[in-house]
Each structure stands twice: as structure tokens, then as C-alpha cells.
Design an enzyme around this catalytic site. Structure first.
Site, PDB file in Angstrom:
ATOM      1  N   ASP A  49      70.930 -15.821  24.862  1.00 50.29           N
ATOM      2  CA  ASP A  49      70.969 -14.376  25.040  1.00 50.29           C
ATOM      3  C   ASP A  49      71.886 -13.994  26.198  1.00 50.29           C
ATOM      4  OD1 ASP A  49      69.094 -14.091  23.001  1.00 50.29           O
ATOM      5  OD2 ASP A  49      67.389 -14.146  24.387  1.00 50.29           O
ATOM      6  N   PRO A  50      72.461 -12.790  26.174  1.00 48.80           N
ATOM      7  CA  PRO A  50      73.311 -12.363  27.298  1.00 48.80           C
ATOM      8  C   PRO A  50      72.605 -12.443  28.655  1.00 48.80           C
ATOM      9  CG  PRO A  50      73.611 -10.884  25.450  1.00 48.80           C
ATOM     10  CD  PRO A  50      72.484 -11.808  25.067  1.00 48.80           C
TER      11      PRO A  50
END
Length: 310
Positions: A49-50
């Protein structure tokens, strides 16, 4: 009749073990690495995930053929759970959906961990890449839909409480198998402890078979953009690549001759002789003078290639 379009970039192959920074998406990271290395082809082995940092193995060229073997490997994450709120995304990015003033004791947290070790049933987050009726769950969630995501079995090999920095949070390390969502662990911890919870930091430190010390920070790679001479710049970048065959180190291995390598590259099986020759293996790889030639299966005294490497 038009000529086939020539692929853009270099036919460079190998693995780059990127230390992905926070606020940088996995797809964005792959695009950046592909551009930096002027590579024809690139892909990654397991989305981060970012908001997560850490190990993102990126395959270039022929190494993309070995991605499934890395995807299946064990992974290790360090993560922090903040208590008191459950969120739509099960991490800092989402909005609070449930709140609580309760806070768990360290003893209660430790007592919880055996319930999440071994093969467990887990429901992926609403914001996940799981496909529901042909659509990604996160796309449906962004449109405001609540989707019924089936639970599934995942394997947790090790789950450790590292410590409790304060009454509002706890830090953990987990070693897990394919398909495990750490955000789901945080959500389920909070529900079972009666205080709600979400991920506030997440870092991946290991993706089998790649070790933590293999990671290369993105900033170290982008700093090489300052080298004006293209060939010199690409040579400096290529020095960070790991041989494609490293991804297969957990599989049975056979060493072959140049003549056998030629046969395999033509798509033909080769005979295996000698009392030490493997009898039957669903997955194995063959090398010639240390270079990866093929992945295939062993049976009835021969090695049959499924994927070959130039």
C-alpha cells in the site's frame, strides 16, 4: 504487411529489491524503476500500500517469469496498531467508523496472539484488490458500496508483540503466508479486544527468498540520474540487480550441459542420468554454468521445460 514493433528499452533481466518509501504506490514504483533502468519489461511480486514502506521485489525482463514463485513466498511485516478507532480502510487513510475509549493491557494483547497463529480464517478489508463479481473491492468501496467479501484461510507462522510505546498503540512483527492482510489483523485485534484498531504504520522487511540487507532505497537509485553518460549510468544501476535465478532458490536444482541447455531452450525435454538424479518434482529449475536456463518439472527420468530463459 507491417513489421512487428520493436520493444522499447533494453532486454535487461534480474531482480531489484526496492526499499519502497511511504506515499509511493507499488505500480508507480515499478514504472519508475522500469524508466530508470530503461527496461523493456517490469513487474512486482506483491503489492505494498502507498502508506506502507519496505521490501518491494521488482522483476525486470526475463525475471518476470519467476514472479509467481516469489508471490508464494513467506513475508515478514513490522506494524503498529493504534487503538480507539476502526476505519474504512483499516489504516490511517480512511475515515473512522467505530470509536472506543477502551484501551487493552499488554497482558490482554499477549493473550490474544495465539488466536492468530497457525492457519486462521480472515476476511480481507473492504478496500482491497479482491475481485467481487468481476470488480475490485476497492473500486466498489470508493463508490460507497459495502461488499460481502468471503473469508479465507491464511497462515501465520509467527506473531510477536514487540512492545507498547504508549497506552494508545502496540507494535508487532508477523511472519505470514500468501494472501494475508495485515490491515485485517489490526481490525480483528481491535474488535476482539473491545477497543477497535487500525494500522498506523506498516513496513515489510522480508519476502522469501530475499533478505532485508538486499533492499536498495529509491533515493540511492534516483541519485544516479545525475550521471550524464547514459552507459555509465545504466552500468551503475545494473550493479544493484540480483540474478534471476535467486528467486528460485527454494526449488530443486539441476546443473546441465550446454547441449542440454540448447535442447531446453528449443522447448524439448532432456534425459536425467545418474543415481543422484531427482525422481519426480512438480517444480524445478535448470542452470548451465550458473545461469538460469529453464523452469519445469521432473518425471519419468527427464526434465520437461515450462518456461525458458535466454
Amino acid at each position: 504487411m507491417s513489421k512487428p514493433r520493436k520493444p522499447k528499452g533494453r532486454p535487461v533481466s534480474g531482480w531489484l529489491i526496492l526499499d519502497k518509501p511511504v506515499d509511493f504506490g507499488s505500480t508507480e514504483a515499478v514504472s519508475k524503476i522500469k524508466w530508470l533502468f530503461d527496461a523493456q519489461k517490469a513487474g512486482h511480486a506483491g503489492t505494498l500500500d502507498p502508506l506502507a514502506s519496505g521490501m518491494l521485489p521488482i522483476a525486470l525482463g526475463d525475471a518476470t517469469k519467476t514472479v509467481p514463485y516469489v508471490m508464494d513466498g513467506r513475508k515478514i511485516y513490522e506494524f503498529t496498531v493504534t487503538w480507539g478507532e476502526e476505519r474504512t480502510t483499516d489504516d490511517l487513510e480512511g475515515e473512522a467508523t467505530e470509536t472506543s475509549v477502551n484501551r487493552p493491557s499488554e497482558e490482554a494483547i499477549r493473550a490474544l496472539l495465539p488466536n492468530y497463529t497457525g492457519v486462521i480464517s480472515q476476511t480481507p478489508p473492504q478496500f482491497s484488490a479482491i475481485k467481487i463479481a468481476g470488480e475490485r473491492a476497492y473500486d466498489l468501496a470508493r463508490e460507497g458500496e459495502t461488499v460481502d467479501i468471503p473469508s479465507r484461510e491464511v497462515e501465520i507462522f509467527r506473531l510477536t508483540l514487540i512492545g507498547c510505546p504508549d497506552v494508545n498503540s502496540a507494535r508487532f512483527e508477523v511472519e505470514c503466508g500468501k494472501g494475508t492482510y495485515v490491515r485485517s489483523l489490526a481490525r480483528d485485534f481491535g474488535r476482539e479486544l473491545g477497543c477497535y484498531g487500525h494500522i498506523s504504520s506498516l513496513r515489510r522487511t522480508f519476502v522469501a527468498p530475499f533478505a532485508e540487507e538486499m533492499m536498495v532505497p529509491l533515493a540511492e537509485l534516483t541519485a544516479l540520474e545525475a550521471i550524464e553518460d547514459k552507459q555509465e549510468r545504466l552500468a551503475a544501476l545494473d550493479a544493484f540487480l540480483i540474478d534471476t535465478g535467486e528467486a528460485l532458490s527454494s526449488l530443486p536444482h539441476i546443473a546441465i550441459t550446454e547441449d542440454q541447455a540448447h535442447r531446453l531452450r528449443m522447448g524439448n525435454p532432456i534425459l536425467l542420468r545418474g543415481r543422484n538424479a531427482p525422481v519426480a518434482e512438480a517444480d524445478a529449475f535448470a542452470t548451465c554454468f550458473g545461469k538460469l536456463v529453464a523452469i519445469g518439472e521432473i518425471g519419468e527420468g527427464e526434465f520437461r521445460p515450462r518456461r525458458v530463459f535466454t
